[in-house]
Design an enzyme around this catalytic site. Structure first.
Site, short mmCIF file in Angstrom:
data_model
loop_
_atom_site.label_atom_id
_atom_site.label_comp_id
_atom_site.label_asym_id
_atom_site.label_seq_id
_atom_site.Cartn_x
_atom_site.Cartn_y
_atom_site.Cartn_z
N SER A 134 0.83 -1.21 0.00
CA SER A 134 0.00 0.00 0.00
C SER A 134 0.86 1.26 0.00
CB SER A 134 -0.95 0.01 1.21
OG SER A 134 -0.21 0.06 2.41
N HIS A 135 2.18 1.12 0.25
CA HIS A 135 3.05 2.29 0.26
C HIS A 135 4.33 2.09 -0.55
CE1 HIS A 135 0.12 3.23 3.30
NE2 HIS A 135 0.43 4.50 3.07
N ASP A 186 -5.04 0.82 1.52
CA ASP A 186 -5.65 -0.51 1.37
C ASP A 186 -7.09 -0.42 0.88
OD1 ASP A 186 -3.50 -2.22 1.92
OD2 ASP A 186 -3.72 -1.92 4.07
N1 NDP Z 1 2.08 8.34 5.74
C1 NDP Z 1 0.86 8.30 6.23
O1 NDP Z 1 0.26 9.31 6.50
C2 NDP Z 1 0.21 6.99 6.48
C3 NDP Z 1 0.89 5.80 6.31
N2 NDP Z 1 0.29 4.62 6.62
C4 NDP Z 1 1.07 3.40 6.48
O2 NDP Z 1 0.25 2.34 6.07
C5 NDP Z 1 0.88 1.12 6.42
C6 NDP Z 1 -0.13 0.08 6.73
O3 NDP Z 1 -0.78 0.37 7.95
P1 NDP Z 1 -1.81 -0.70 8.55
O4 NDP Z 1 -2.71 -1.18 7.48
O5 NDP Z 1 -2.41 -0.15 9.77
O6 NDP Z 1 -0.84 -1.90 8.93
P2 NDP Z 1 -1.20 -3.42 9.23
O7 NDP Z 1 -2.51 -3.50 9.92
O8 NDP Z 1 -1.03 -4.23 8.01
O9 NDP Z 1 -0.02 -3.84 10.22
C7 NDP Z 1 0.17 -3.13 11.40
C8 NDP Z 1 1.30 -3.72 12.20
O10 NDP Z 1 0.88 -4.95 12.77
C9 NDP Z 1 1.69 -6.02 12.34
N3 NDP Z 1 0.82 -7.15 12.11
C10 NDP Z 1 -0.15 -7.27 11.17
N4 NDP Z 1 -0.79 -8.44 11.32
C11 NDP Z 1 -0.22 -9.06 12.37
C12 NDP Z 1 -0.45 -10.32 13.03
N5 NDP Z 1 -1.40 -11.16 12.63
N6 NDP Z 1 0.34 -10.64 14.08
C13 NDP Z 1 1.31 -9.78 14.51
N7 NDP Z 1 1.57 -8.58 13.93
C14 NDP Z 1 0.80 -8.24 12.88
C15 NDP Z 1 2.38 -5.54 11.09
O11 NDP Z 1 3.62 -6.22 10.91
P3 NDP Z 1 4.12 -6.65 9.41
O12 NDP Z 1 4.49 -5.35 8.75
O13 NDP Z 1 5.25 -7.57 9.61
O14 NDP Z 1 2.92 -7.30 8.74
C16 NDP Z 1 2.53 -4.05 11.38
O15 NDP Z 1 3.66 -3.79 12.14
C17 NDP Z 1 1.85 1.48 7.54
O16 NDP Z 1 3.17 1.29 7.05
C18 NDP Z 1 1.60 2.94 7.81
O17 NDP Z 1 2.74 3.69 8.17
C19 NDP Z 1 -0.98 4.56 7.12
C20 NDP Z 1 -1.68 5.70 7.30
C21 NDP Z 1 -1.19 7.01 6.95
O1 LIG Z 2 -2.71 4.77 3.55
C1 LIG Z 2 -2.96 5.86 4.11
O2 LIG Z 2 -3.85 5.97 4.96
C2 LIG Z 2 -2.18 7.04 3.73
N1 LIG Z 2 -1.01 6.89 3.24
C3 LIG Z 2 -0.14 7.91 2.77
C4 LIG Z 2 -0.59 9.27 3.16
C5 LIG Z 2 -2.06 9.42 3.14
C6 LIG Z 2 -2.75 8.37 3.95
#
Ligand code: NDP
Ligand SMILES: O=C(O)C1=NCCCC1
Length: 344
Positions: A55-56, A196
């Site tokens: 997703s990133h 996502d």
């Molecule tokens: N720049 C921005 O403004 C934004 C960026 N993001 C990015 O989006 C990305 C995805 O976020 P999000 O969807 O919440 O992430 P996930 O829900 O996929 O994962 C969150 C964390 O939980 C861990 N994890 C997931 N499933 C399990 C499991 N079953 N058991 C143990 N650990 C688990 C992951 O490890 P692993 O990675 O090993 O799966 C990760 O460290 C992030 O990198 C975030 O920084 C999100 C919002 C805004």
């Molecule tokens: O996945 C998200 O949520 C975001 N990622 C990058 C910056 C905007 C929000």
């Protein structure tokens, strides 16, 4: 330039990590960043793809390029680092990307953390469009504990409210351990990351229940309804909502950046990068822990495994990384061809 890439579930191919970084570097430079900014963004984006953080990774390139074309962000910004106090560094990212601002402040931040035991970095006037773990993991690789928060754009309804206000506002944490890669987690405070939701919409998949609402505020599992006038919910009800509020306070109010609801990109069609702020806290555990912190964190991991835990946060990424570094990074063929076009 098309914003319709990559095509999920299309045929895949393999590319070496270094070759991918070099390709992405050319893409960024061709689309208006300085070579220095391109180097940082290319490594960041390729690392996400390498670790399976789709997703990133490459998925975000059309958004980066349309944003650069819109004039919303300065791809050549030179960050200004201020040494505020013994444990406090501030960076004005100059309406550029957050990662070059972090890179510019990093040596001072680390030296302050090592001398004072703790240091704080406040980045403002910055755009973060990436995963957050690449910002914290390198600190833990050199024995430091790091925590970071960044706010994004309004698309999350605070728990108990009617309309969106918060961003998806991730929190990332990294700590060293004795016998393995650092312990790292990185999670959006929304029930699902916005990226996502976009991927689900492209694949024609439904969202799990409880993640989003439509334009009328009614629960929906349709990702398009969320993206077209709807909104996301925080994870864990009032608990995730409180964490998201904390991210707004730390990443924006405390740094001097914009809250997720404060910037308006309407006059920049194609703009996708939130113009907000980011906070990092870096701790030198050798100054605070009586025993070796890395041994203590390893003991915690041992005990978690002893009670049946099979997957630590970060395990999946590290498995994917090892595979990618062995065989090459798996990328969609169509997306790779598009990158090659954009690089020339
Ligand atoms: N720049 C921005 O403004 C934004 C960026 N993001 C990015 O989006 C990305 C995805 O976020 P999000 O969807 O919440 O992430 P996930 O829900 O996929 O994962 C969150 C964390 O939980 C861990 N994890 C997931 N499933 C399990 C499991 N079953 N058991 C143990 N650990 C688990 C992951 O490890 P692993 O990675 O090993 O799966 C990760 O460290 C992030 O990198 C975030 O920084 C999100 C919002 C805004
Ligand atoms: O996945 C998200 O949520 C975001 N990622 C990058 C910056 C905007 C929000």
């Amino acid at each position: 330039m098309s914003a319709q890439s990559p095509i999920v579930d299309s045929p895949h191919t393999l590319i070496g990590f270094t070759e991918l970084v070099a390709l992405l570097h050319r893409v960024f430079v061709q689309h208006g960043t300085s070579p220095e900014v391109a180097a940082i963004l290319a490594h960041n984006c390729a690392s996400a793809e390498r670790d399976g953080a789709h997703s990133h990774g490459i998925f975000r390139i059309p958004g980066y390029l349309s944003t650069l074309a819109s004039g919303w962000v300065d791809g050549k910004a030179i960050p200004v680092v201020t040494d505020v106090a013994s444990g406090f560094v501030r960076v004005d990212a100059g309406n550029g990307f957050a990662q070059p601002a972090l890179a510019a402040a990093r040596p001072l931040l680390v030296s302050k953390a090592r001398s004072a035991g703790i240091a704080l970095l406040a980045i403002h006037n910055s755009h973060h469009f990436a995963a957050l773990w690449p910002d914290v993991e390198p600190f833990a690789e050199e024995g430091l504990v790091a925590l970071s928060v960044v706010n994004s754009m309004t698309c999350v309804v605070p728990h108990g409210a009617d309309r969106p206000l918060f961003g998806t506002n991730p929190i990332a944490f990294a700590a060293p351990r004795a016998d393995g890669p650092p312990i790292v987690f990185d999670l959006a405070t929304s029930a699902i990351a916005h990226g996502d939701v976009q991927i689900a919409a492209r694949k024609g998949e439904r969202l799990p229940p409880g993640m989003g609402v439509d334009s009328l505020g009614q629960p929906t599992t349709d990702p398009k309804a969320v993206l077209e006038g709807g909104a996301l919910l925080p994870f864990g009800g009032h608990k995730g909502s409180a964490l998201s509020m904390m991210v707004e306070l730390l990443a924006a109010a405390l740094t001097g950046g914009h809250f997720s609801f404060e910037f308006n990109w309407a006059e920049h069609p194609g703009a996708r990068t939130p113009w907000t702020g980011q906070l990092l806290i870096v701790i030198d555990p050798s100054k605070t822990a009586g025993q070796s912190f890395a041994e203590r964190s390893q003991e915690l991991v041992r005990q978690m495994h002893a009670v049946g835990l099979r997957r630590l946060p970060g395990d999946r990424r590290h498995r994917t990384r090892a595979k990618s570094l062995g065989q090459g990074v798996e990328v969609e063929l169509q997306a790779l061809n598009q990158l090659r076009d954009w690089a020339n």
